[in-house]
Motif scaffolding. Structure first.
Motif, PDB file in Angstrom:
ATOM      1  N   ALA A 235       0.333  -0.918   0.413  1.00 25.00           N
ATOM      2  CA  ALA A 235      -0.266  -0.010   0.446  1.00 25.00           C
ATOM      3  C   ALA A 235       0.572   1.011   0.009  1.00 25.00           C
ATOM      4  O   ALA A 235       2.355   1.963   0.083  1.00 25.00           O
ATOM      5  CB  ALA A 235      -1.162  -0.363   0.859  1.00 25.00           C
ATOM      6  N   VAL A 236       0.664   2.295  -0.793  1.00 26.68           N
ATOM      7  CA  VAL A 236       1.280   2.787  -0.659  1.00 26.68           C
ATOM      8  C   VAL A 236       1.386   4.122   1.210  1.00 26.68           C
ATOM      9  O   VAL A 236       0.259   4.016   1.289  1.00 26.68           O
ATOM     10  CB  VAL A 236      -0.003   3.996  -1.259  1.00 26.68           C
ATOM     11  N   LYS A 237       2.149   4.940   0.448  1.00 28.35           N
ATOM     12  CA  LYS A 237       2.581   5.670   2.412  1.00 28.35           C
ATOM     13  C   LYS A 237       1.256   6.385   2.693  1.00 28.35           C
ATOM     14  O   LYS A 237       0.780   6.789   3.848  1.00 28.35           O
ATOM     15  CB  LYS A 237       3.657   6.376   2.379  1.00 28.35           C
ATOM     16  N   GLY A 238       0.949   7.024   1.591  1.00 25.96           N
ATOM     17  CA  GLY A 238      -0.377   8.383   1.738  1.00 25.96           C
ATOM     18  C   GLY A 238       0.161   9.093   0.902  1.00 25.96           C
ATOM     19  O   GLY A 238       1.478   9.742   1.005  1.00 25.96           O
ATOM     20  N   TYR A 239      -0.633   9.077  -0.179  1.00 21.90           N
ATOM     21  CA  TYR A 239      -0.316  10.481  -1.408  1.00 21.90           C
ATOM     22  C   TYR A 239      -0.471  11.540  -0.989  1.00 21.90           C
ATOM     23  O   TYR A 239      -0.970  12.238   0.456  1.00 21.90           O
ATOM     24  CB  TYR A 239      -1.731  10.023  -2.443  1.00 21.90           C
ATOM     25  N   THR A 240      -0.001  12.433  -1.683  1.00 19.27           N
ATOM     26  CA  THR A 240       0.340  14.508  -1.050  1.00 19.27           C
ATOM     27  C   THR A 240      -0.244  15.072  -1.879  1.00 19.27           C
ATOM     28  O   THR A 240      -1.178  14.780  -2.881  1.00 19.27           O
ATOM     29  CB  THR A 240       0.915  14.296  -0.693  1.00 19.27           C
ATOM     30  N   GLY A 241      -0.440  16.460  -1.152  1.00 21.88           N
ATOM     31  CA  GLY A 241      -1.180  17.438  -3.181  1.00 21.88           C
ATOM     32  C   GLY A 241      -1.066  17.088  -3.584  1.00 21.88           C
ATOM     33  O   GLY A 241      -1.771  17.329  -4.402  1.00 21.88           O
ATOM     34  N   LYS A 242       0.321  16.818  -4.194  1.00 26.09           N
ATOM     35  CA  LYS A 242       0.919  17.055  -5.974  1.00 26.09           C
ATOM     36  C   LYS A 242       0.545  16.035  -6.341  1.00 26.09           C
ATOM     37  O   LYS A 242      -0.361  16.171  -7.841  1.00 26.09           O
ATOM     38  CB  LYS A 242       2.521  17.009  -5.481  1.00 26.09           C
ATOM     39  N   GLN A 243       0.259  14.794  -5.878  1.00 21.51           N
ATOM     40  CA  GLN A 243      -0.007  13.816  -6.401  1.00 21.51           C
ATOM     41  C   GLN A 243      -1.703  13.617  -6.553  1.00 21.51           C
ATOM     42  O   GLN A 243      -1.664  13.280  -7.950  1.00 21.51           O
ATOM     43  CB  GLN A 243       0.081  12.320  -5.703  1.00 21.51           C
ATOM     44  N   TYR A 278       1.582  20.313   8.469  1.00 24.05           N
ATOM     45  CA  TYR A 278       1.706  19.300   7.559  1.00 24.05           C
ATOM     46  C   TYR A 278       2.404  19.713   5.768  1.00 24.05           C
ATOM     47  O   TYR A 278       2.992  19.590   5.230  1.00 24.05           O
ATOM     48  CB  TYR A 278       0.039  18.594   7.408  1.00 24.05           C
ATOM     49  N   ALA A 279       1.032  21.343   5.871  1.00 23.68           N
ATOM     50  CA  ALA A 279       1.518  22.005   4.423  1.00 23.68           C
ATOM     51  C   ALA A 279       2.831  22.097   4.201  1.00 23.68           C
ATOM     52  O   ALA A 279       3.837  21.508   3.125  1.00 23.68           O
ATOM     53  CB  ALA A 279       1.079  22.732   4.289  1.00 23.68           C
ATOM     54  N   SER A 280       4.163  22.519   5.035  1.00 24.42           N
ATOM     55  CA  SER A 280       5.545  23.117   5.031  1.00 24.42           C
ATOM     56  C   SER A 280       5.851  21.994   4.376  1.00 24.42           C
ATOM     57  O   SER A 280       7.468  21.675   3.938  1.00 24.42           O
ATOM     58  CB  SER A 280       5.970  22.831   5.775  1.00 24.42           C
ATOM     59  N   LYS A 281       4.981  20.394   5.766  1.00 28.65           N
ATOM     60  CA  LYS A 281       6.284  19.119   4.855  1.00 28.65           C
ATOM     61  C   LYS A 281       6.060  18.483   3.226  1.00 28.65           C
ATOM     62  O   LYS A 281       6.801  17.518   2.988  1.00 28.65           O
ATOM     63  CB  LYS A 281       5.638  18.151   6.083  1.00 28.65           C
ATOM     64  N   HIS A 282       4.731  18.879   3.213  1.00 26.62           N
ATOM     65  CA  HIS A 282       4.711  18.069   1.907  1.00 26.62           C
ATOM     66  C   HIS A 282       4.707  18.761   0.936  1.00 26.62           C
ATOM     67  O   HIS A 282       4.145  18.640  -0.406  1.00 26.62           O
ATOM     68  CB  HIS A 282       3.567  17.479   1.692  1.00 26.62           C
ATOM     69  N   GLY A 283       4.785  19.911   0.883  1.00 26.14           N
ATOM     70  CA  GLY A 283       5.045  21.091  -0.574  1.00 26.14           C
ATOM     71  C   GLY A 283       3.883  22.170  -0.802  1.00 26.14           C
ATOM     72  O   GLY A 283       3.682  21.660  -2.417  1.00 26.14           O
ATOM     73  N   ASP A 284       2.910  21.560   0.031  1.00 30.72           N
ATOM     74  CA  ASP A 284       1.787  22.871  -0.252  1.00 30.72           C
ATOM     75  C   ASP A 284       2.117  24.648  -0.134  1.00 30.72           C
ATOM     76  O   ASP A 284       3.257  24.482   0.836  1.00 30.72           O
ATOM     77  CB  ASP A 284       0.901  22.006   0.507  1.00 30.72           C
ATOM     78  N   VAL A 322      -8.632  20.029   1.644  1.00 31.56           N
ATOM     79  CA  VAL A 322      -8.971  20.519   1.261  1.00 31.56           C
ATOM     80  C   VAL A 322      -7.424  21.714   0.031  1.00 31.56           C
ATOM     81  O   VAL A 322      -7.588  22.682  -1.030  1.00 31.56           O
ATOM     82  CB  VAL A 322     -10.250  21.767   1.786  1.00 31.56           C
ATOM     83  N   HIS A 323      -6.908  22.129   1.556  1.00 31.46           N
ATOM     84  CA  HIS A 323      -5.734  22.900   1.050  1.00 31.46           C
ATOM     85  C   HIS A 323      -4.667  22.470   0.049  1.00 31.46           C
ATOM     86  O   HIS A 323      -4.212  22.857  -1.360  1.00 31.46           O
ATOM     87  CB  HIS A 323      -5.114  23.593   2.429  1.00 31.46           C
ATOM     88  N   ALA A 324      -4.139  20.949   0.057  1.00 30.06           N
ATOM     89  CA  ALA A 324      -3.273  20.007  -0.794  1.00 30.06           C
ATOM     90  C   ALA A 324      -4.145  20.159  -2.138  1.00 30.06           C
ATOM     91  O   ALA A 324      -2.661  20.345  -2.680  1.00 30.06           O
ATOM     92  CB  ALA A 324      -3.436  18.677  -0.139  1.00 30.06           C
ATOM     93  N   VAL A 325      -5.153  20.253  -2.590  1.00 30.75           N
ATOM     94  CA  VAL A 325      -5.586  20.375  -3.703  1.00 30.75           C
ATOM     95  C   VAL A 325      -5.994  21.722  -4.129  1.00 30.75           C
ATOM     96  O   VAL A 325      -5.957  22.446  -5.232  1.00 30.75           O
ATOM     97  CB  VAL A 325      -7.223  19.613  -4.177  1.00 30.75           C
ATOM     98  N   ALA A 326      -6.437  22.463  -3.538  1.00 33.01           N
ATOM     99  CA  ALA A 326      -6.806  23.970  -3.483  1.00 33.01           C
ATOM    100  C   ALA A 326      -6.242  24.229  -3.379  1.00 33.01           C
ATOM    101  O   ALA A 326      -6.636  25.686  -1.482  1.00 33.01           O
ATOM    102  CB  ALA A 326      -8.170  24.418  -3.540  1.00 33.01           C
ATOM    103  N   PRO A 327      -5.199  25.033  -2.991  1.00 35.29           N
ATOM    104  CA  PRO A 327      -4.116  25.826  -1.900  1.00 35.29           C
ATOM    105  C   PRO A 327      -3.763  26.926  -1.726  1.00 35.29           C
ATOM    106  O   PRO A 327      -4.328  27.019  -0.925  1.00 35.29           O
ATOM    107  CB  PRO A 327      -2.042  25.513  -2.442  1.00 35.29           C
ATOM    108  N   VAL A 517      -2.437  12.770   6.505  1.00 35.38           N
ATOM    109  CA  VAL A 517      -2.802  13.579   7.076  1.00 35.38           C
ATOM    110  C   VAL A 517      -1.456  13.995   7.902  1.00 35.38           C
ATOM    111  O   VAL A 517      -0.921  12.647   8.412  1.00 35.38           O
ATOM    112  CB  VAL A 517      -3.732  13.411   7.537  1.00 35.38           C
ATOM    113  N   GLY A 518      -1.779  14.999   8.580  1.00 32.63           N
ATOM    114  CA  GLY A 518      -0.763  15.057  10.055  1.00 32.63           C
ATOM    115  C   GLY A 518      -1.812  15.933  11.509  1.00 32.63           C
ATOM    116  O   GLY A 518      -2.579  17.039  10.805  1.00 32.63           O
TER     117      GLY A 518
END
Length: 645
Positions: A235-243, A278-284, A322-327, A517-518
């Motif tokens: 299983a994936v570790k968890g998709y992020t906003g970019k994906q 969370y945003a800072s850790k994952h490039g959002d 929401v923020h990951a997809v529409a930052p 999520v964080g």
């Protein structure tokens, strides 16, 4: 994960210019009917279906206390007609939204109606405790309530409990027929939103064990048994906003200038810190000052009964997704005072009355069998007021498939079954290398564990665990926008004339192909620290679709999309949707998953399992519209297509 609650609709007579929608038949709204009592008008739907003669345990004590809400009708027919017109791309009134003040002035109750209703309630011996633009709240004893509403209140057996309810439909004086929409609170059976199992309680830490795939298929479980004839990926570790942005065709859009609201119960005390971290850790994109708001009640109630801490994770998931997809979108979290209908309705009304957002994400609901028509009418009135203002509501469709495994009865969830909301179903999503979309299946999971000798999967493919909610409503007639799209066999499954089918659209939901999520959680040593985990459920799909709609609204120059279903269905059959099927590669699919037995570290051992994809109870994702994914998921081009409208 998502959460649970109750529903029906308000009689509609269409204006001559809107012949396509014919009254209560088209929208599933029970109209008031003539009362047996001369001089009074019965309110359909105020006697619950479970209040049967067989279940009757006798009269409720006259001294027992009742807290009720009398919802004001205003111009309910005009409201429903205009709500349809502004949302229908073929209507001359399409997109001609009203302000909150204009909507209330045009369709809300008049001062004279409010005064008349208050006078009647007081004359019966009830105390008016509050007055809003939508309802008058009253309290008093059973004797006074019986006098006011022209019905006896009895105790009825329901499940393992006994609850109060009207023995006959409640009624109002004939002179008030046009002023009163419905009354809620005469029955005291629980009407509340409950968390599903997809989200672990955030007050105790939860972590995922590895190994993981960083993208779908990147790490094959070569030492584990095969499934469906081949080795399967972890299983994936968890998709992020970019994906996710890549998968659903976000392009250059960020949701700039668009307002999104999120409703849940209670409020996480660490949401700003968690979302920022969370945003800072994952490039959002970093949250800007004033981009995240919270609108909260003065006091919270029923915190133990509703498991208040468990709602923190729901808010965290919704806000971060929401923020990951529409930052760049503005996000307002509106917390309810409890998980009960009255409080959730108040949260929705705050958004509408103050026009806090154009798009509203809601990850809670209940089974249709628990809905009552009185509350349904109250919800639909809020949704209709939202529609005339250009506000669209998005509800998760559920996490238990057809609900048979969960309740023993095949049914849909509510409020997703409302004809006035966009029901969001769920998928299992494969995003490959370089964030490339590979495929989706309908979300439905069967689980089998690794045998003791590690050479096989015990009882493969195993038992059904969870999946996207969907199916055919038993109570809501088919809305016009589903005609000629939803297959007749689905629409007529419970009624030859056709009923509403859920969902309308879909996005990622499977926890096994889920979102990271964080959140600040409590560790075994008592400390509270930020931690991350993978999560899913249609309460992930709902905020993802809400965020995609924010991108679409930006694409159309910021003009509100409003109630989206007529537009969503108008795009059906085009390449704007991924047409999701359960076997997109032509064969059954599965992933391997390793979990900590104790939920946070390896000291308690590991559990290894295989999770099959696309196995959603009796529901199936097939070519074309289906009751797992609706019209499908947004494809590249979907967001841009709104530029032409």
């Amino acid at each position: 994960m998502r959460s649970n609650r109750a529903i029906a609709r308000a009689g509609v007579s269409m204006a001559a210019t809107l012949p396509m929608l014919a009254g209560a038949l088209a929208l599933g709204i029970p109209a008031a009917h003539a009362a047996d009592n001369p001089g009074r008008n019965a309110l359909a739907g105020t006697k619950p279906a479970w209040a049967t003669a067989k279940a009757d345990k006798g009269a409720t004590s006259n001294s027992a206390q009742v807290n009720a809400r009398v919802y004001l009708a205003g111009d309910s027919a005009g409201l429903a007609a205009y709500a349809k017109a502004v949302a229908d791309p073929s209507s001359p009134a399409y997109g001609k939204y009203l302000s909150a003040k204009q909507a209330q002035a045009r369709f809300g109750a008049t001062k004279a109606q409010v005064a008349a209703v208050k006078s009647w309630l007081k004359s019966a011996g009830l105390k008016v405790t509050s007055v809003t633009p939508h309802y008058i709240a009253v309290s008093g004893d059973v004797a006074a309530a019986e006098k006011a509403f022209g019905t006896q209140l009895h105790n009825f057996a329901k499940g393992s409990g006994t609850y109060r309810a009207p023995a006959q439909s409640a009624s109002v004086p004939a002179a008030l027929k046009s002023a009163v929409l419905t009354v809620t609170g005469l029955d005291n059976a629980p009407h509340k939103a409950n968390h599903k199992d997809q989200l672990p309680p955030p007050d105790a830490v939860f972590k995922n064990s590895g190994p993981f795939s960083s993208y779908y298929g990147s790490n094959v479980a070569s030492t584990l048994p095969s499934a469906y004839g081949s080795k399967i990926p972890y299983a994936v570790k968890g998709y992020t906003g970019k994906q996710l942005r890549s998968a659903y065709g976000a392009g250059k859009y960020t949701g700039k200038g668009v307002r999104i609201a999120i409703t849940d119960a209670y409020a996480s005390p660490t949401i700003a810190f968690d979302a920022g971290t969370y945003a800072s850790k994952h490039g959002d994109a970093a949250w800007k000052t004033g981009q995240l708001h919270q609108v909260l009640p003065k006091n919270y109630t029923k915190t133990k009964e509703c498991g208040a801490a468990g709602w923190y994770g729901e808010e965290t998931l919704d806000v971060e997704a929401v923020h990951a997809v529409a930052p760049a979108a503005d996000v307002t979290y509106v917390g309810a005072a409890s998980c009960y209908d009255d409080d959730l309705l108040d949260s929705l009304s705050k958004i509408v009355d103050n026009h806090l957002a154009d798009i509203v994400s809601n990850s809670w609901g209940d089974i249709e069998a628990n809905q009552t028509p009185d509350l349904a009418a109250a919800y639909d009135q809020v949704f209709q007021f939202g529609a005339v203002q250009g506000i669209g509501f998005y509800f998760s469709s559920g996490d238990n498939g057809d609900e048979v495994a969960h309740t023993g009865t095949k049914q849909v969830d509510t409020p997703a079954n409302s004809a006035w909301v966009t029901a969001v179903g769920g998928t299992s999503l494969a995003v490959g290398k370089d964030d490339k979309y590979q495929w989706e299946t309908g979300w439905g999971t069967e689980k089998a564990t690794l045998s003791a000798d590690g050479k096989s999967w015990t009882g493969f493919p195993g038992a059904y665990t969870s999946g996207a909610g969907g199916g055919t409503s038993k109570t809501v007639p088919q809305p016009y926008y589903q005609k000629n799209v939803v297959p007749k066999a689905l629409a007529t499954a419970n009624n030859a004339d056709g009923n509403r089918v859920v969902p309308d659209i879909a996005a990622i939901a499977d926890p096994n192909t889920g979102f990271k999520v964080g959140q600040t959680q409590t560790f075994p040593d008592g400390t509270q620290r930020y931690s991350e985990y993978r999560i899913g459920g249609t309460s992930l799909a709902a905020p993802v679709i809400a965020a995609v709609q924010a991108l679409a609204q930006e694409a159309r120059g910021g003009k509100a999309i409003g109630f989206a279903n007529p537009t969503i269905y108008a795009k059906y059959g085009s390449k704007l949707y991924h047409d999701v099927v359960d076997k997109p590669t032509g064969k059954d699919l599965a992933v391997a998953r390793v979990d900590f037995v104790n939920g946070y570290d390896a000291t308690g051992g590991l559990s290894v399992s295989v999770r099959s994809l696309g196995k959603d109870s009796s529901l199936t994702a097939v070519k074309g519209y289906d009751d797992v994914t609706g019209v499908g998921s947004p494809a590249p081009g979907y967001v841009d297509s709104y530029r032409r409208h």
